[in-house]
Design an enzyme around this catalytic site. Structure first.
Site, mmCIF file in Angstrom:
data_model
loop_
_atom_site.group_PDB
_atom_site.id
_atom_site.type_symbol
_atom_site.label_atom_id
_atom_site.label_comp_id
_atom_site.label_asym_id
_atom_site.label_seq_id
_atom_site.Cartn_x
_atom_site.Cartn_y
_atom_site.Cartn_z
ATOM 1 N N ARG A 125 2.566 8.535 8.902
ATOM 2 C CA ARG A 125 2.298 9.951 8.623
ATOM 3 C C ARG A 125 1.245 10.554 9.559
ATOM 4 O O ARG A 125 1.363 11.688 9.991
ATOM 5 C CB ARG A 125 1.786 10.093 7.179
ATOM 6 C CG ARG A 125 2.865 10.387 6.187
ATOM 7 C CD ARG A 125 2.269 10.600 4.805
ATOM 8 N NE ARG A 125 3.170 11.354 3.959
ATOM 9 C CZ ARG A 125 4.317 10.890 3.483
ATOM 10 N NH1 ARG A 125 4.714 9.672 3.778
ATOM 11 N NH2 ARG A 125 5.063 11.651 2.714
ATOM 12 N N GLU A 153 -2.149 5.176 2.959
ATOM 13 C CA GLU A 153 -2.065 3.766 2.555
ATOM 14 C C GLU A 153 -3.426 3.140 2.248
ATOM 15 O O GLU A 153 -3.534 2.294 1.358
ATOM 16 C CB GLU A 153 -1.339 2.952 3.632
ATOM 17 C CG GLU A 153 0.160 3.220 3.730
ATOM 18 C CD GLU A 153 0.533 4.449 4.553
ATOM 19 O OE1 GLU A 153 -0.375 5.125 5.090
ATOM 20 O OE2 GLU A 153 1.731 4.750 4.676
ATOM 21 N N GLU A 159 -0.138 -9.148 -0.856
ATOM 22 C CA GLU A 159 -0.703 -8.553 0.366
ATOM 23 C C GLU A 159 -1.923 -7.690 0.011
ATOM 24 O O GLU A 159 -2.031 -6.509 0.355
ATOM 25 C CB GLU A 159 0.331 -7.732 1.155
ATOM 26 C CG GLU A 159 -0.071 -7.481 2.595
ATOM 27 C CD GLU A 159 0.912 -6.609 3.360
ATOM 28 O OE1 GLU A 159 0.831 -5.379 3.282
ATOM 29 O OE2 GLU A 159 1.787 -7.190 4.053
ATOM 30 N N ASP A 189 0.784 -1.240 0.000
ATOM 31 C CA ASP A 189 0.000 0.000 0.000
ATOM 32 C C ASP A 189 0.816 1.290 0.000
ATOM 33 O O ASP A 189 0.376 2.311 0.515
ATOM 34 C CB ASP A 189 -0.930 -0.003 1.215
ATOM 35 C CG ASP A 189 -0.164 -0.267 2.513
ATOM 36 O OD1 ASP A 189 1.060 -0.029 2.537
ATOM 37 O OD2 ASP A 189 -0.788 -0.707 3.492
ATOM 38 N N HIS A 214 13.428 5.776 12.265
ATOM 39 C CA HIS A 214 13.154 5.882 10.820
ATOM 40 C C HIS A 214 13.785 7.167 10.275
ATOM 41 O O HIS A 214 13.833 8.185 10.973
ATOM 42 C CB HIS A 214 11.632 5.899 10.645
ATOM 43 C CG HIS A 214 11.149 5.718 9.245
ATOM 44 N ND1 HIS A 214 11.283 6.683 8.278
ATOM 45 C CD2 HIS A 214 10.520 4.674 8.634
ATOM 46 C CE1 HIS A 214 10.752 6.252 7.139
ATOM 47 N NE2 HIS A 214 10.285 5.025 7.335
ATOM 48 N N HIS A 250 6.688 5.430 12.380
ATOM 49 C CA HIS A 250 6.889 6.308 11.225
ATOM 50 C C HIS A 250 5.624 6.829 10.575
ATOM 51 O O HIS A 250 5.681 7.670 9.688
ATOM 52 C CB HIS A 250 7.702 5.576 10.143
ATOM 53 C CG HIS A 250 6.955 4.420 9.534
ATOM 54 N ND1 HIS A 250 6.053 4.581 8.523
ATOM 55 C CD2 HIS A 250 6.957 3.102 9.832
ATOM 56 C CE1 HIS A 250 5.548 3.395 8.207
ATOM 57 N NE2 HIS A 250 6.068 2.487 8.992
#
Ligand code: UD1
Ligand code: UDP
Length: 374
Positions: free
Chosen positions: A214, A132, A118, A96, A245, A212
């Site tokens: 967003r 995503e 996936e 994604d 990250h 990480h």
């Protein structure tokens, strides 16, 4: 002879696509080439190097603090040459990310068959995870063959009126990679692991942290850091290992707020084998990562998921993970219980893995071979 093009761009896609690359490399009736967009750079290269994969095409697109718009446009513009030159029969995308969505769109424009690994993960909330949930839904719309990691993911696809014959439950290739990685680790000499062994005290309990997403940037990360600080100050006898990250929106708050704490060890992202070592060594894990949620149950590690919802409900259902969001009090409260209550810890330390059996890539290859023979 059919031509496969396997395309990915970020660390987790690389980890989860490696088993597909390795499985197709054993097939005589397919030419398989790898293209990386380079959405990630250092974090992608760490994985390629551990598994000895050299991509035939590297678009090398990462820019510091890239915007979704620029990255999407750059991928669409640059992948066309690869499609025009190689003319693949099948394009494989994973999960994604922006790479997944933009490559699927480009493959759709060039009328190439799309295989989505996936497939079918959903929260049905376009804002979480952002972007995503949109990426995987757009990809699902243009995909020809959907490889779902779990029964639930397949059910989601069937409810969206995807034809049953184009959906296959495979398990998640993350488990194939994990088994490959753990096996390789046994005979692997790694300076990074040796360095970690010097800073991680074998006699102390260790909490492993990654983050990480967003939607957690800004206040979310401030809350996370405050919670970790509180845990570290209250429990001088534990260590927190946090490979940070490389996204600048993560690096800044984490280093600003946590670098002074003696029992919090901040490091650069770990190579995959070192991260596997750290997961095995950890007492429990605090993360907002998708992949880590899937790996942890195989190693019997409880997970605090720093998200409001998850497209991976299986570990919540079997009680090996708990959603804590970015609520400082909740992160501290559940961590305290894991540190103090043995029965609570045991109830979450479940090493049944609902995400796969290590044979997902094999199933993908068999399905495509059979499609091809018809
Ligand atoms: C991306 C994916 C996310 C996935 C995550 C895995 C999107 C929108 N997001 O998020 O779904 O879970 O990867 O980690 O596709 N950077 C480096 N070096 C690297 C990698 C990143 O410096 O090797 C920095 C760069 O400044 C880059 C920034 O991080 O611009 C953001 O990278 P990006 O891929 O856009 O977003 P992630 O937060 O990594
Ligand atoms: N990982 C790694 N090094 C690290 C942190 C994570 O190799 O320092 C691996 C981890 O084992 C998992 C994957 O990276 O397989 C998860 O990537 P990430 O959390 O960046 O992305 P997500 O899974 O959330 O998309």
């Amino acid at each position: 002879m059919k031509k496969n093009l396997i395309v990915f761009g970020t660390r987790p896609e690389a980890i989860k696509m490696i088993p597909i690359i390795k499985a197709f490399s054993r097939e005589k009736d397919f030419i398989t080439k790898v293209c990386v967009t380079g959405q990630h750079r250092e974090m992608l290269d760490q994985v390629l190097s551990f598994f000895n994969v050299i991509p035939e095409y590297d678009l090398n697109l990462m820019k510091t603090n890239q915007s979704l718009n620029d990255l999407t446009a750059d991928i669409l513009r640059n992948i066309k040459n690869v499609f025009d030159e190689y003319k693949p029969d099948y394009v494989y995308v994973h999960g994604d990310t922006t790479t997944t969505m933009a490559i699927s769109l480009a493959a759709f424009y060039s009328q190439t068959q799309i295989c989505h690994i996936e497939a079918g993960l959903r929260t049905y909330n376009l804002q979480s995870p952002f972007p995503e949930e949109m990426n995987r839904r757009v990809t699902g719309l243009v995909t020809d063959f959907h490889f779902a990691p779990t029964q639930q993911a397949a059910k989601n696809l069937l409810e969206e009126k995807i034809k049953d014959e184009n959906v296959l439950v495979t398990g998640n290739t993350v488990i194939d990679a994990l088994l490959m990685g753990v096996e390789k680790l046994n005979s692997y000499e790694n300076e990074e692991i040796e360095k970690l062994k010097k800073v991680i005290n074998q006699d102390k309990r260790m909490i492993l942290v990654t983050g990480h997403r967003r939607e957690n940037h800004g206040q979310g990360f401030i809350n996370i850091c405050q919670a970790l600080k509180k845990i570290a100050i209250t429990h001088k006898d534990i260590q927190i290992l946090y490979p940070v990250h490389l996204n600048p929106n993560v690096q800044k708050p984490v280093y600003d707020l946590l670098k002074e704490e003696k029992n919090i060890i901040l490091t650069a992202p770990l190579s995959y084998p070192s991260f596997l070592w750290a997961m095995k060594k950890s007492f429990f894990i605090i993360t907002d990562s998708g992949g880590v949620q899937e790996e942890a149950p195989s190693l019997g590690k409880p997970v605090l998921v720093m998200r409001e919802n998850t497209e991976r409900p299986e570990s919540i259902a079997q009680n090996s993970a708990i959603l804590v969001g970015t609520d400082k009090n909740k992160i501290v409260e559940v961590s305290e219980r894991l540190l103090k209550e043995t029965s609570f810890y045991k109830s979450m330390s479940n090493n049944k893995n609902p995400y796969g059996d290590g044979k997902a890539a094999e199933r993908v290859v068999k399905f495509i071979k059979e499609k091809n023979e018809r």
